[in-house]
Design an enzyme around this catalytic site. Sequence first.
Site, short mmCIF file in Angstrom:
data_model
loop_
_atom_site.label_atom_id
_atom_site.label_comp_id
_atom_site.label_asym_id
_atom_site.label_seq_id
_atom_site.Cartn_x
_atom_site.Cartn_y
_atom_site.Cartn_z
N GLU A 183 0.84 -1.20 0.00
CA GLU A 183 0.00 0.00 0.00
C GLU A 183 0.87 1.25 0.00
O GLU A 183 2.05 1.20 0.32
CB GLU A 183 -0.93 0.03 1.22
N GLU A 326 4.56 -0.40 1.78
CA GLU A 326 4.63 -0.55 0.32
C GLU A 326 4.60 -2.00 -0.13
O GLU A 326 4.59 -2.28 -1.32
CB GLU A 326 5.91 0.09 -0.26
#
Length: 362
Positions: A183, A326
């Site tokens: 994300e 991430e």
Amino acid sequence: MNTDSRNLMTENEKQLKSMIRMVTPPDFTFAEKAQKRWNSIAHPLHSLGKLEDLVIRAAAIQGTDQVQFEKKCLVVMCADNGVVEEGVTQTGQEVTAAVAENFLTDKASAAILCKKAGAAILPIDIGVARETSLRNMKIAPGTRNMAKEPSMSRDEALRSILTGIQLAGELKEKGYHVLATGEMGIGNTTTSSAVSCVLLGKNPEEMTGRGAGLSSVGLRRKIDVIRSSIALHRPDPQDPVDVLSKVGGFDIGGMAGIFIGGALYHLPVVIDGFISGTAALLAARLCPEAVSYMIASHVSKEPAAVQILEALNLEAHLTCDMCLGEGSGAVVLFPVMDMALEVYRRMSTFEEDDISAYEELK
């Protein structure tokens, strides 16, 4: 589920429930076959520990003892969060779009790691406040400020989950063997703390960390915002979609959909850290069988990460003190998975080496 949803179930609600009903358990007969293969290999029994478990779990998920990890993809859900208005972060929303664009040019950390690990990366704009060059699956240009109003409507929450399921199906059709969740979204440790607090019945102090470097004063403000937002909206812990809609984020919903999609399409899905773990927890509350398709990569430094893995009854394979997000931790596990599979496939057996096999002692 709130009253209006009970009275009138939307098409998206029906679709999600239908997909969840179609999820079936992994085939553990193939896990047994994979275990027998490991036991036949010329090494002390179980001496590769969790590396063996990775292959055994994947055999059940993929429905074959001829496990494959060759095609791997990290799906990065990118979205902004209106709660940033409350000063719960060190940076502004503009950082979300800037970092998201870097996924396309191998400049972001997760993108660099993917390239080294031989994995594809698929960044998705599921709710970035600005226009981006990413694949556009935007539910809205960011959520609303949960300190003042619900983060999103119930239908938006459902759409975010369905988006993740759709992507899992597309990647299955393209021949991918393993997915990972990541994300990017300024403010998403705040939303993740709020969602995990409600789902686990915990106090914000237990579940909230400094995110990307908050001061002690900033951390206190963040905790207060989470507590007041939960008190304002009173999300129902028995209704995960209600929780997501009131104090969650589009990235959390999208990743939850990836986990459910992994279960639906028999793909192992690797959990990253705290935010990805929150999405996994949300998916598990919607579809308990989805946990059987999850692999925990590492233990994040965020305080809630361990509690989430315990709630999912999953053990992480790495301890690296990472909290980057991430999908970085999930990608770091990819080479370990490849090495485990290489030994499983190529190492000679006791019989081939004319060695007496180890016995399982009680």
